[in-house]
Write an enzyme that holds these catalytic residues in place. Structure first.
Site, mmCIF file in Angstrom:
data_model
loop_
_atom_site.group_PDB
_atom_site.id
_atom_site.type_symbol
_atom_site.label_atom_id
_atom_site.label_comp_id
_atom_site.label_asym_id
_atom_site.label_seq_id
_atom_site.Cartn_x
_atom_site.Cartn_y
_atom_site.Cartn_z
ATOM 1 N N PHE A 291 -12.900 -10.843 5.406
ATOM 2 C CA PHE A 291 -11.993 -10.105 6.295
ATOM 3 C C PHE A 291 -11.748 -10.834 7.629
ATOM 4 O O PHE A 291 -10.600 -11.023 8.038
ATOM 5 C CB PHE A 291 -12.604 -8.715 6.536
ATOM 6 C CG PHE A 291 -11.841 -7.844 7.495
ATOM 7 C CD1 PHE A 291 -10.760 -7.086 7.045
ATOM 8 C CD2 PHE A 291 -12.192 -7.768 8.831
ATOM 9 C CE1 PHE A 291 -10.051 -6.266 7.928
ATOM 10 C CE2 PHE A 291 -11.489 -6.951 9.713
ATOM 11 C CZ PHE A 291 -10.421 -6.204 9.260
ATOM 12 N N TYR B 291 -3.199 -3.215 13.259
ATOM 13 C CA TYR B 291 -4.146 -2.981 12.158
ATOM 14 C C TYR B 291 -4.611 -1.522 12.206
ATOM 15 O O TYR B 291 -4.618 -0.834 11.176
ATOM 16 C CB TYR B 291 -5.339 -3.940 12.248
ATOM 17 C CG TYR B 291 -6.361 -3.695 11.150
ATOM 18 C CD1 TYR B 291 -6.050 -3.945 9.820
ATOM 19 C CD2 TYR B 291 -7.625 -3.177 11.444
ATOM 20 C CE1 TYR B 291 -6.972 -3.689 8.798
ATOM 21 C CE2 TYR B 291 -8.548 -2.925 10.440
ATOM 22 C CZ TYR B 291 -8.220 -3.179 9.110
ATOM 23 O OH TYR B 291 -9.122 -2.919 8.113
ATOM 24 N N ARG C 211 -3.835 -11.798 -5.565
ATOM 25 C CA ARG C 211 -2.857 -12.902 -5.644
ATOM 26 C C ARG C 211 -3.497 -14.166 -6.182
ATOM 27 O O ARG C 211 -2.830 -15.007 -6.750
ATOM 28 C CB ARG C 211 -2.269 -13.187 -4.255
ATOM 29 C CG ARG C 211 -1.365 -12.094 -3.723
ATOM 30 C CD ARG C 211 -1.136 -12.249 -2.249
ATOM 31 N NE ARG C 211 -2.411 -12.212 -1.523
ATOM 32 C CZ ARG C 211 -2.545 -12.403 -0.223
ATOM 33 N NH1 ARG C 211 -1.493 -12.669 0.520
ATOM 34 N NH2 ARG C 211 -3.751 -12.330 0.338
ATOM 35 N N GLY D 4 -14.844 -9.793 -1.563
ATOM 36 C CA GLY D 4 -15.288 -8.692 -0.703
ATOM 37 C C GLY D 4 -15.527 -7.368 -1.399
ATOM 38 O O GLY D 4 -16.117 -7.293 -2.478
HETATM 39 P P1 NDP Z 1 -11.431 -9.582 1.838
HETATM 40 O O1 NDP Z 1 -10.524 -10.467 2.628
HETATM 41 O O2 NDP Z 1 -12.717 -10.141 1.362
HETATM 42 O O3 NDP Z 1 -10.653 -8.984 0.591
HETATM 43 C C1 NDP Z 1 -9.328 -8.563 0.683
HETATM 44 C C2 NDP Z 1 -8.746 -8.387 -0.712
HETATM 45 O O4 NDP Z 1 -7.397 -7.899 -0.580
HETATM 46 C C3 NDP Z 1 -8.689 -9.702 -1.473
HETATM 47 O O5 NDP Z 1 -9.061 -9.491 -2.808
HETATM 48 C C4 NDP Z 1 -7.207 -10.071 -1.412
HETATM 49 O O6 NDP Z 1 -6.830 -10.746 -2.612
HETATM 50 C C5 NDP Z 1 -6.544 -8.698 -1.377
HETATM 51 N N1 NDP Z 1 -5.210 -8.775 -0.768
HETATM 52 C C6 NDP Z 1 -4.904 -9.060 0.520
HETATM 53 N N2 NDP Z 1 -3.576 -9.111 0.683
HETATM 54 C C7 NDP Z 1 -3.032 -8.882 -0.547
HETATM 55 C C8 NDP Z 1 -1.709 -8.818 -1.050
HETATM 56 N N3 NDP Z 1 -0.652 -9.008 -0.239
HETATM 57 N N4 NDP Z 1 -1.510 -8.567 -2.357
HETATM 58 C C9 NDP Z 1 -2.561 -8.376 -3.177
HETATM 59 N N5 NDP Z 1 -3.842 -8.405 -2.772
HETATM 60 C C10 NDP Z 1 -4.068 -8.662 -1.475
HETATM 61 O O7 NDP Z 1 -11.686 -8.323 2.777
HETATM 62 P P2 NDP Z 1 -12.470 -6.944 2.533
HETATM 63 O O8 NDP Z 1 -13.104 -6.896 1.228
HETATM 64 O O9 NDP Z 1 -13.290 -6.712 3.734
HETATM 65 O O10 NDP Z 1 -11.236 -5.935 2.612
HETATM 66 C C11 NDP Z 1 -10.965 -4.971 1.628
HETATM 67 C C12 NDP Z 1 -10.400 -3.725 2.302
HETATM 68 O O11 NDP Z 1 -11.405 -3.174 3.150
HETATM 69 C C13 NDP Z 1 -9.184 -3.948 3.184
HETATM 70 O O12 NDP Z 1 -8.270 -2.909 2.971
HETATM 71 C C14 NDP Z 1 -9.745 -3.892 4.593
HETATM 72 O O13 NDP Z 1 -8.793 -3.483 5.525
HETATM 73 C C15 NDP Z 1 -10.831 -2.846 4.406
HETATM 74 N N6 NDP Z 1 -11.898 -2.824 5.389
HETATM 75 C C16 NDP Z 1 -12.647 -3.957 5.643
HETATM 76 C C17 NDP Z 1 -13.653 -3.902 6.584
HETATM 77 C C18 NDP Z 1 -14.446 -5.110 6.969
HETATM 78 O O14 NDP Z 1 -15.083 -5.092 8.053
HETATM 79 N N7 NDP Z 1 -14.509 -6.141 6.148
HETATM 80 C C19 NDP Z 1 -13.954 -2.655 7.281
HETATM 81 C C20 NDP Z 1 -13.110 -1.567 6.952
HETATM 82 C C21 NDP Z 1 -12.137 -1.642 6.024
HETATM 83 P P3 NDP Z 1 -5.904 -12.056 -2.667
HETATM 84 O O15 NDP Z 1 -6.074 -12.797 -1.377
HETATM 85 O O16 NDP Z 1 -6.397 -12.786 -3.873
HETATM 86 O O17 NDP Z 1 -4.529 -11.505 -2.856
HETATM 87 C C1 8X3 Z 2 -12.241 -3.409 9.600
HETATM 88 C C2 8X3 Z 2 -13.160 -2.939 10.653
HETATM 89 O O1 8X3 Z 2 -13.454 -2.553 13.110
HETATM 90 O O2 8X3 Z 2 -12.643 -4.745 12.414
HETATM 91 O O3 8X3 Z 2 -11.390 -2.394 9.190
HETATM 92 O O4 8X3 Z 2 -11.215 -2.850 12.356
HETATM 93 S S1 8X3 Z 2 -12.556 -3.275 12.197
#
Ligand code: NDP
Ligand code: 8X3
Length: 253
Positions: A190, A153, A34, A13
């Site tokens: 996500f 969240y 992880r 992501g």
């Molecule tokens: P992804 O699930 O694609 O990526 C999440 C990343 O976080 C992975 O690399 C995962 O790595 C890592 N991660 C999760 N839990 C842990 C942990 N306990 N320890 C270490 N690493 C961890 O999602 P996104 O790229 O969308 O999310 C990235 C960020 O963006 C998050 O903070 C999310 O809340 C935020 N966000 C996302 C949005 C969306 O709509 N997608 C919108 C707004 C914000 P691994 O599993 O290998 O540990």
């Molecule tokens: C991720 C976007 O709107 O699903 O942070 O919370 S939302």
């Protein structure tokens, strides 16, 4: 000397896309997550393509001892972190509060809030020693608004929003910039994580409109890190054009 950026959650992501763009801009990288195999794949891809040095660190941001072990004794070369992108995070579940799963709540709070704090405490001290650095927290529109079922969240991301502002004040005397990016819907893993592997439910989130891509958010990171030294782009809300608020979308289904 080459700049160093550290990106947490770089296995997929937004984190992976950000690592890619930082490498393309010539940054050496510390990437974390992880899933070791995924991290290794990212390392091979980016070091082959861009010739940058990459240190991959496998740890769970929720585990304070693991974080301290991985980051507490970085050698002098890698301590020189110019940019920290606090990206690792997740949502789990979309239950109303009365039906909420307490394990899900703890995963979100431990990852999104406590994990970010554990990492920041260590890296901000390395930056303080050099009187320089830039910390970018990946927050969310969920840190600005709430929506039905988003309860914990949203609370965790409201905490990130408060921490960004608090960190900015605390780290101001040390010449460290603190910023955040608050994306709306980004198509990554996500929703698959939120719905615990239910692909149909996850895919449905992005149907009928064009969501942001991870690259769109990574572009915002690059915009922030490319600003002149005297400019701090402090807070960016970035939405798909079809998204009006955290829960209002113009979908064509
Ligand atoms: P992804 O699930 O694609 O990526 C999440 C990343 O976080 C992975 O690399 C995962 O790595 C890592 N991660 C999760 N839990 C842990 C942990 N306990 N320890 C270490 N690493 C961890 O999602 P996104 O790229 O969308 O999310 C990235 C960020 O963006 C998050 O903070 C999310 O809340 C935020 N966000 C996302 C949005 C969306 O709509 N997608 C919108 C707004 C914000 P691994 O599993 O290998 O540990
Ligand atoms: C991720 C976007 O709107 O699903 O942070 O919370 S939302």
């Amino acid at each position: 000397m080459k700049k160093i950026a550290m990106v947490t959650g770089a296995t997929s992501g937004i984190g992976e896309a950000t690592a890619h763009k930082l490498a393309a801009a010539g940054y050496d990288l510390i990437i974390t997550g992880r899933r070791k195999e995924r991290l290794m794949e990212v390392t091979h891809r980016l070091s082959d393509k861009y010739g940058v040095d990459i240190l991959e660190l496998v740890f769970d941001v929720r585990d304070r001892n693991e974080v301290e072990k991985a980051l507490g004794n970085l050698d002098n070369r890698w301590k020189h972190i110019d940019v920290l992108v606090n990206n690792a995070g997740l949502a789990v579940g979309l239950d109303r509060i009365n039906d909420g799963n307490t394990d899900d709540w703890e995963r979100m709070i431990d990852t999104n809030v406590k994990g970010l704090l554990y990492v920041t405490r260590i890296i901000s001290n390395y930056m303080k020693d050099r009187s320089a650095g830039h910390i970018i927290n990946i927050c969310s529109i969920a840190g600005k608004e709430v929506y039905t079922g988003g309860n914990v969240y949203c609370a965790s991301k409201h905490a990130v929003d408060a921490l960004t502002r608090g960190m900015r004040l605390d780290l101001l005397p040390y010449g460290i910039k603190v910023s955040q990016i608050c994306p709306g819907a980004v198509e990554t893993e996500f929703s698959l994580v939120r719905f615990k592997g239910d692909k149909e439910r996850a895919d449905a989130v992005y149907k009928g409109f064009t969501p942001l891509s991870a690259d769109d958010v990574a572009d915002a990171v690059m915009f922030m890190v490319s600003a002149p030294a005297h400019v701090n782009i402090a807070d960016v809300l970035i939405l798909p054009s079809s998204q009006g608020s955290s829960s209002v979308f113009e979908k064509k289904l």
